[in-house]
Write an enzyme that holds these catalytic residues in place. Structure first.
Site, mmCIF file in Angstrom:
data_model
loop_
_atom_site.group_PDB
_atom_site.id
_atom_site.type_symbol
_atom_site.label_atom_id
_atom_site.label_comp_id
_atom_site.label_asym_id
_atom_site.label_seq_id
_atom_site.Cartn_x
_atom_site.Cartn_y
_atom_site.Cartn_z
ATOM 1 N N THR A 273 9.176 19.164 49.606
ATOM 2 C CA THR A 273 10.147 18.323 50.312
ATOM 3 C C THR A 273 9.966 18.414 51.822
ATOM 4 O O THR A 273 10.031 17.409 52.537
ATOM 5 C CB THR A 273 11.582 18.726 49.919
ATOM 6 O OG1 THR A 273 11.737 18.523 48.507
ATOM 7 C CG2 THR A 273 12.620 17.898 50.655
ATOM 8 N N ASN B 110 14.340 28.854 44.847
ATOM 9 C CA ASN B 110 14.288 28.028 46.051
ATOM 10 C C ASN B 110 15.716 27.725 46.498
ATOM 11 O O ASN B 110 16.519 27.235 45.716
ATOM 12 C CB ASN B 110 13.529 26.727 45.718
ATOM 13 C CG ASN B 110 13.373 25.803 46.896
ATOM 14 O OD1 ASN B 110 13.795 26.107 48.010
ATOM 15 N ND2 ASN B 110 12.755 24.660 46.662
ATOM 16 N N SER C 44 16.211 23.503 46.455
ATOM 17 C CA SER C 44 15.367 22.954 45.399
ATOM 18 C C SER C 44 15.756 21.519 45.074
ATOM 19 O O SER C 44 16.925 21.205 44.836
ATOM 20 C CB SER C 44 15.506 23.820 44.138
ATOM 21 O OG SER C 44 14.751 23.282 43.079
ATOM 22 N N SER C 45 14.766 20.619 45.043
ATOM 23 C CA SER C 45 15.013 19.229 44.633
ATOM 24 C C SER C 45 15.284 19.207 43.139
ATOM 25 O O SER C 45 14.457 19.657 42.351
ATOM 26 C CB SER C 45 13.798 18.345 44.945
ATOM 27 O OG SER C 45 13.542 18.305 46.327
ATOM 28 N N GLU D 245 8.593 24.836 36.863
ATOM 29 C CA GLU D 245 9.634 25.871 36.833
ATOM 30 C C GLU D 245 9.471 26.792 35.637
ATOM 31 O O GLU D 245 9.152 26.346 34.529
ATOM 32 C CB GLU D 245 11.037 25.232 36.801
ATOM 33 C CG GLU D 245 11.383 24.513 38.089
ATOM 34 C CD GLU D 245 12.800 23.993 38.131
ATOM 35 O OE1 GLU D 245 13.272 23.682 39.250
ATOM 36 O OE2 GLU D 245 13.445 23.881 37.071
#
Length: 515
Positions: free
Chosen positions: A9, A51, A54-55, A276
């Site tokens: 990102t 994260n 995290s997206s 993930e």
């Protein structure tokens, strides 16, 4: 592409800034485009154990140009993790925007939206943050407001949006209890205030939340757990509606305003959730890792198969470079009629099927498959040997999430809402409403992943591989083993070899003659 927390990102934001700078302009449109990412981060990103930002969705940004000047932009979003609205694992948080609101809204605004102390809300697990963190969130809230203004959202639209988010939080605190007189279920007395704060009429909500029935020993009875499921369905759909509306609104405001006859050039940037592997991996992780398998296959196709095919066509002396082909894993997941997802759809169609019957079906269908391992121990599950390593999935909830239906009477709540942002839900196709974002990659009526991959294959791709330096989220620390593992499973060592031994620059005869 890259693991969760590798910097995808942030790289996307830097790349957008660079492209806007190359346009050598400072138009309002360019500034609006730069505000899109921070805005989407607030509503689509969350803290995970891997994260802090995290997206939890994928996005594809299309920039359209005429004579090196950006004329418009379009955003496509994929696979928003709406289940996070109602449940987060240990060490994780809900979407950022909820915390930003608590930190940034004034006391008067909180009272207007019916918001109380953040520790009271079940959907954010009663966790907030330190004073320093709250101050940072307050600053982020102001950034979100500025971005909404810059992109072009009206004040009333922003008020409606935040009212819905506040209502979602209050709805999460509604609980149910048995009705002693007739054995049915009602909203508990203790949560009547939360129901009122959710800004939905008591009579209509009470009836719809407890309206899911089941038959027990020949008599119809209401089930508190199903009522809670209906409550969570409302929350997830409402949040998904807000997110989808933001994306649609962005596209309206950033659409190009040029003659349709004019041909526009396009640069597309895909920023998708990373691979993930958590302590507990659920249906959402399988969807995310499937998308990453597809992108890895796309990378292999371009970097190894097409490249070496071109060398063979030119009859160049070339020693074939082998690579880790993940096609067998994609077949395991996507083949019809016996791939994992086909079997999941088949089981989801049977009312009597359970997560256990689904796992039993997998174990019998994939016996001997090198990329599948049956679960061990008491936890119902299975393991997939992905291109990036082995991931153990917990099967609990797979069928429910794959069905993800919204009761018809709950759908009526949205249709009759006085808030246009929610009542507009009727314009959705039923499959989008029922699957509501989470299954858009998997649902046969959507083909979103297929459409995305068609876009990729029709373009001239450039790959930005993001490498995570360590697993502790520490700045300035490089763990050589962590880096080497990523270089290996991404195929980057073979990529370096093909770039070194191959022909990275292939001009046309005309270009060569000019030089």
């Amino acid at each position: 592409s890259g693991e969760s927390g590798a910097g995808k990102t942030e790289s996307t934001k830097l790349l957008l800034q660079h492209i806007m700078n190359l346009c050598k302009g400072n138009s309002q449109l360019e500034q609006q485009i730069l505000q899109v990412n921070p805005l989407l981060e607030a509503f689509g990103n969350a803290q995970t154990v891997m994260n802090d930002n995290s997206s939890r969705f994928g996005k594809y940004i299309q920039l359209r140009f005429q004579k090196n000047t950006v004329q418009g932009a379009k955003l496509s979003e994929y696979l928003l993790e709406k289940s996070r609205v109602v449940q987060q694992d240990t060490g994780e948080r809900n979407f950022h925007i909820f915390y930003y609101m608590f930190a940034g809204l004034s006391s008067e605004e909180k009272e207007m939206y019916g918001l109380l102390d953040p520790s009271l809300y079940r959907y954010i697990s009663g966790r907030f943050g330190t004073q320093d963190v709250a101050q940072r969130w307050k600053h982020k809230y102001q950034e979100v407001c500025n971005a909404l203004d810059m992109v072009g959202f009206q004040e009333q639209e922003q008020v409606d949006m935040q009212a819905i988010l506040a209502g979602v939080l209050s709805l999460g605190n509604v609980t149910f209890e048995p009705e002693e007189s007739n054995g049915s279920v009602k909203v508990s007395e203790a949560s009547q205030g939360w129901l009122k704060a959710a800004a939905v009429s008591h009579r209509r909500t009470d009836g719809n939340l407890v309206g899911r029935m089941r038959v027990l020993t020949g008599s119809v009875m209401s089930c508190p757990s199903l009522c809670a499921d209906a409550r969570d369905s409302i929350a997830k759909v409402a949040y998904g509606r807000v997110f989808g509306w933001i994306v649609c609104k962005i596209n309206e405001l950033l659409a190009e305003n040029v003659d349709p006859e004019v041909e526009l050039k396009e640069i597309g940037i895909l920023d998708i959730f990373g691979f993930e592997n958590f302590a507990v991996n659920r249906f959402e992780q399988l969807c995310i890792n499937l998308a990453n398998e597809q992108l890895q296959h796309f990378f292999n196709h371009h970097i190894f198969q097409m490249e070496q095919g071109a060398y063979r066509e030119e009859e160049l002396p070339w020693e074939t470079i082998t690579f880790n082909n993940n096609e067998p894993i994609l077949n395991l997941l996507l083949a019809k009629p016996l791939g994992l997802l086909s079997l999941l759809d088949e089981q989801s169609a049977f009312p009597q099927a359970t997560d256990k019957t689904f796992v039993d079906k997998l174990n019998s269908s994939f016996k001997g498959n090198l990329h599948f391992q049956p679960g061990r121990g008491r936890v119902l599950g299975f393991s997939i040997i992905h291109y990036a390593g082995k991931v153990q999935y917990t099967a609990a909830g797979f069928l429910e999430k794959n069905r993800d239906t919204l009761p018809a009477n709950v759908r009526g709540l949205f249709i009759n809402s006085i808030t246009p942002l929610l009542s507009d839900v009727t314009h959705w196709a039923p499959s989008v409403l029922w699957l509501a974002g989470l299954l858009i990659f998997l649902c046969p009526c959507q083909h979103s992943l297929m459409v995305l991959m068609e876009r990729m294959y029709s373009a001239n791709p450039h790959f930005v591989r993001c490498i995570k330096p360590n697993s502790q989220k520490d700045p300035g620390v490089v763990d050589s083993q962590v880096v080497l593992q990523q270089l290996r499973y991404n195929g980057l060592l073979e990529t370096i070899r093909i770039r070194r031994d191959g022909f990275s620059w292939r001009p046309s005869f005309e270009e060569f003659a000019e030089r």
